[in-house]
Motif scaffolding. Structure first.
Motif, short mmCIF file in Angstrom:
data_model
loop_
_atom_site.label_atom_id
_atom_site.label_comp_id
_atom_site.label_asym_id
_atom_site.label_seq_id
_atom_site.Cartn_x
_atom_site.Cartn_y
_atom_site.Cartn_z
N CYS A 66 0.80 -1.22 0.00
CA CYS A 66 0.00 0.00 0.00
C CYS A 66 0.84 1.27 0.00
O CYS A 66 0.40 2.30 -0.51
CB CYS A 66 -0.93 0.02 1.22
SG CYS A 66 -1.60 -1.60 1.68
N ALA A 89 -4.33 8.99 -4.33
CA ALA A 89 -4.48 8.29 -3.04
C ALA A 89 -4.54 9.38 -1.97
O ALA A 89 -3.62 10.17 -1.84
CB ALA A 89 -3.30 7.36 -2.80
N LEU A 92 -4.46 9.29 4.39
CA LEU A 92 -5.17 8.41 5.33
C LEU A 92 -5.13 8.95 6.75
O LEU A 92 -5.84 8.45 7.62
CB LEU A 92 -4.56 6.99 5.29
CG LEU A 92 -4.72 6.22 3.96
CD1 LEU A 92 -3.97 4.90 4.04
CD2 LEU A 92 -6.18 6.00 3.61
N ALA A 118 -7.61 4.33 -8.75
CA ALA A 118 -6.45 3.42 -8.72
C ALA A 118 -6.52 2.46 -7.53
O ALA A 118 -5.71 1.55 -7.42
CB ALA A 118 -5.17 4.24 -8.65
C1 HEC Z 1 -2.18 2.01 -7.01
C2 HEC Z 1 -2.29 2.90 -5.88
C3 HEC Z 1 -2.91 2.36 -4.60
C4 HEC Z 1 -2.53 1.25 -3.87
C5 HEC Z 1 -1.38 0.28 -4.16
C6 HEC Z 1 -3.41 1.21 -2.73
N1 HEC Z 1 -4.28 2.23 -2.77
FE1 HEC Z 1 -5.65 2.68 -1.37
N2 HEC Z 1 -6.35 4.21 -2.51
C7 HEC Z 1 -5.80 4.61 -3.71
C8 HEC Z 1 -6.59 5.71 -4.24
C9 HEC Z 1 -6.34 6.43 -5.56
C10 HEC Z 1 -7.62 5.94 -3.31
C11 HEC Z 1 -8.74 6.98 -3.41
C12 HEC Z 1 -9.99 6.31 -3.87
C13 HEC Z 1 -11.14 7.26 -3.94
O1 HEC Z 1 -10.93 8.47 -3.97
O2 HEC Z 1 -12.28 6.77 -3.97
C14 HEC Z 1 -7.42 4.98 -2.23
C15 HEC Z 1 -8.26 4.89 -1.13
C16 HEC Z 1 -8.00 4.08 -0.03
C17 HEC Z 1 -8.77 4.09 1.20
C18 HEC Z 1 -9.98 4.97 1.48
C19 HEC Z 1 -9.56 6.27 2.08
C20 HEC Z 1 -10.73 7.18 2.39
O3 HEC Z 1 -10.49 8.38 2.54
O4 HEC Z 1 -11.85 6.70 2.51
C21 HEC Z 1 -8.21 3.18 2.04
C22 HEC Z 1 -8.66 2.84 3.45
C23 HEC Z 1 -7.11 2.59 1.33
N3 HEC Z 1 -7.01 3.16 0.09
C24 HEC Z 1 -6.29 1.61 1.84
C25 HEC Z 1 -5.35 0.92 1.09
C26 HEC Z 1 -4.66 -0.25 1.56
C27 HEC Z 1 -4.81 -0.86 2.94
C28 HEC Z 1 -3.86 -0.65 0.53
C29 HEC Z 1 -2.96 -1.86 0.47
C30 HEC Z 1 -3.57 -3.15 0.71
C31 HEC Z 1 -4.04 0.29 -0.56
N4 HEC Z 1 -4.97 1.21 -0.19
C32 HEC Z 1 -3.36 0.24 -1.75
C33 HEC Z 1 -4.70 4.08 -4.32
C34 HEC Z 1 -4.02 2.96 -3.90
#
Ligand code: HEC
Length: 156
Positions: A66, A89, A92, A118
């Motif tokens: 992540c 992203a 958090l 993403a």
């Molecule tokens: C390729 C890039 C990428 C990876 C790798 C990734 N994320 Fe994300 N994540 C994002 C993006 C872009 C968003 C925003 C999504 C949206 O705006 O709806 C997000 C949103 C989130 C959110 C929601 C945050 C909110 O404000 O509600 C969480 C929780 C989260 N990710 C956890 C993780 C976790 C745990 C991992 C690993 C297992 C992970 N992400 C891996 C790109 C990534």
């Protein structure tokens, strides 16, 4: 001077020995590289994480899967934070999570992803326990207490 052709080992080193020395150096070099990489990964784990098996597992998953997007501390500053399409992203550690802060919501977005962004669905890659650990670690990064429901299997 230039009689290498006459003498196959001008320095008096047997070619097979020099090959062995080369392999030895190569092995040492690789060994150093591997231990350096391992040491980088095992940088100090905060006590509150290491004493909590769920958070310790979550940290491993988070750093491996992540942090590339969300950044090692969750600030949304990983090298892949910005994607060509869709929102970046997010941070958090913000007070408000876009997808909600109930455990089932945080777990849900990790498990099922966020459409047209993403943020992929991790359910095919991470099992139930790993998903819960990753979710718990997100709470930890935000300075929040990981909800108890993430500690039990089939928390939904
Ligand atoms: C390729 C890039 C990428 C990876 C790798 C990734 N994320 Fe994300 N994540 C994002 C993006 C872009 C968003 C925003 C999504 C949206 O705006 O709806 C997000 C949103 C989130 C959110 C929601 C945050 C909110 O404000 O509600 C969480 C929780 C989260 N990710 C956890 C993780 C976790 C745990 C991992 C690993 C297992 C992970 N992400 C891996 C790109 C990534």
């Amino acid at each position: 001077m230039s009689d290498e052709h006459a003498n196959p080992a001008p320095l008096g080193i047997d070619p097979s020995a020099s090959r062995r020395i080369f392999l030895l150096m190569l092995t040492l070099g690789l060994g150093a590289y591997v231990s350096f990489t391992l040491m980088k990964k095992t940088e100090p784990v905060p006590a509150e994480v290491s004493k909590d098996p769920l958070l310790a597992a979550g940290r491993e998953i988070y750093l491996a899967r992540c942090a590339g997007c969300h950044g090692t501390t969750g600030k949304g500053d990983g090298p892949n934070a910005k994607s060509p399409a869709g929102p970046p992203a997010g941070d958090l550690t913000d007070d408000v999570w876009k997808h909600g802060s109930r455990p089932e919501q945080v777990l849900g977005v990790i498990r099922d992803g966020s459409k047209d962004t993403a943020m992929a669905a991790w359910r095919g890659i991470l099992g139930d326990e790993s998903l819960r650990a990753a979710a718990a670690y997100v709470y930890y990064l935000a300075g929040r207490e990981p909800p108890e429901s993430l500690r039990v299997a089939a928390a939904r």
